[in-house]
Design an enzyme around this catalytic site. Structure first.
Site, PDB file in Angstrom:
ATOM      1  N   CYS A 271      38.468  30.585  17.017  1.00  0.00           N
ATOM      2  CA  CYS A 271      37.595  31.755  16.912  1.00  0.00           C
ATOM      3  C   CYS A 271      36.176  31.342  16.514  1.00  0.00           C
ATOM      4  O   CYS A 271      35.195  31.900  17.003  1.00  0.00           O
ATOM      5  CB  CYS A 271      38.148  32.728  15.874  1.00  0.00           C
ATOM      6  SG  CYS A 271      39.898  33.090  16.071  1.00  0.00           S
TER       7      CYS A 271
HETATM    8  C1  BEZ Z   1      42.394  29.352  15.663  1.00  0.00           C
HETATM    9  O1  BEZ Z   1      41.561  30.184  15.977  1.00  0.00           O
HETATM   10  O2  BEZ Z   1      42.262  28.180  15.965  1.00  0.00           O
HETATM   11  C2  BEZ Z   1      43.587  29.749  14.881  1.00  0.00           C
HETATM   12  C3  BEZ Z   1      43.917  31.074  14.810  1.00  0.00           C
HETATM   13  C4  BEZ Z   1      45.026  31.449  14.079  1.00  0.00           C
HETATM   14  C5  BEZ Z   1      45.766  30.507  13.435  1.00  0.00           C
HETATM   15  C6  BEZ Z   1      45.423  29.186  13.504  1.00  0.00           C
HETATM   16  C7  BEZ Z   1      44.322  28.802  14.229  1.00  0.00           C
END
Ligand code: BEZ
Length: 180
Positions: free
Chosen positions: A55
């Site tokens: 994200c």
């Molecule tokens: C990520 O955006 O990389 C992510 C999202 C949720 C859990 C772990 C990583």
């Protein structure tokens, strides 16, 4: 066909207020679904958590960079929502230098639950969070829908592809309505 609308909820946001003295010049401001969605064509994207790697490295900054291109396709606003409180969402936006995207705190998960997108992420110690998805929403009506594959509780992977800004832009340019 029944039109699918975004649910009516109230979001608890924190907004800057210069009349407040001291080191933390912010106050609570309630904003409703109508405040965000009425009379506008927007892109909404939802993700599992502020400050998480995909994200923060790709999804939010890429939407920020491509904002003008979305505007050229008739998008008035881009909203990023997450099951995080207003303090966390504001801190994330500040840390990322976000100017174009409005971050919506769905701290209680009510909006995400009513969208049918709430999943458990207890395997990561997160509790209930949003499955990753995006939508083009016109005056509150979902026009196009982009949901990552594999919707599940405690998913071991974090799929990211169809809800990327590049894919949504491609669809907007092609004028294709993905079934909402
Ligand atoms: C990520 O955006 O990389 C992510 C999202 C949720 C859990 C772990 C990583």
């Amino acid at each position: 066909m029944r039109l699918r609308k975004v649910p009516d909820v109230t979001f608890r946001t924190r907004v800057r207020d210069e009349s407040i003295e001291g080191p933390n010049p912010y106050r609570w401001e309630e904003k409703t679904t109508a405040d965000y969605f009425a009379g506008k064509r927007v892109v909404l994207f939802s993700l599992p958590g502020a400050f998480t790697p995909t994200c923060s490295t790709y999804q939010l900054p890429d939407f920020e960079k491509l904002y003008d291109e979305f505007q050229a396709e008739g998008i008035d606003e881009i909203y990023c929502i997450s099951v995080n409180d207003a303090f966390v969402m504001n801190a994330w936006g500040k840390a990322q230098g976000i100017k174009n995207i409005r971050l919506i705190p769905d701290g209680s998960g009510e909006f995400t639950r009513k969208m049918g997108m709430l999943v458990a992420k207890d395997n990561l110690g997160f509790g209930m969070r949003s499955w990753r998805y995006a939508a083009v929403v016109n005056d509150g009506v979902i026009e196009q829908w982009f949901e990552e594959e594999g919707f599940a509780d405690n998913c071991e992977t974090d799929p990211y592809g169809v809800s990327s800004p590049q894919n949504i832009l491609d669809n907007l340019r092609a004028g294709e309505a993905v079934a909402a």
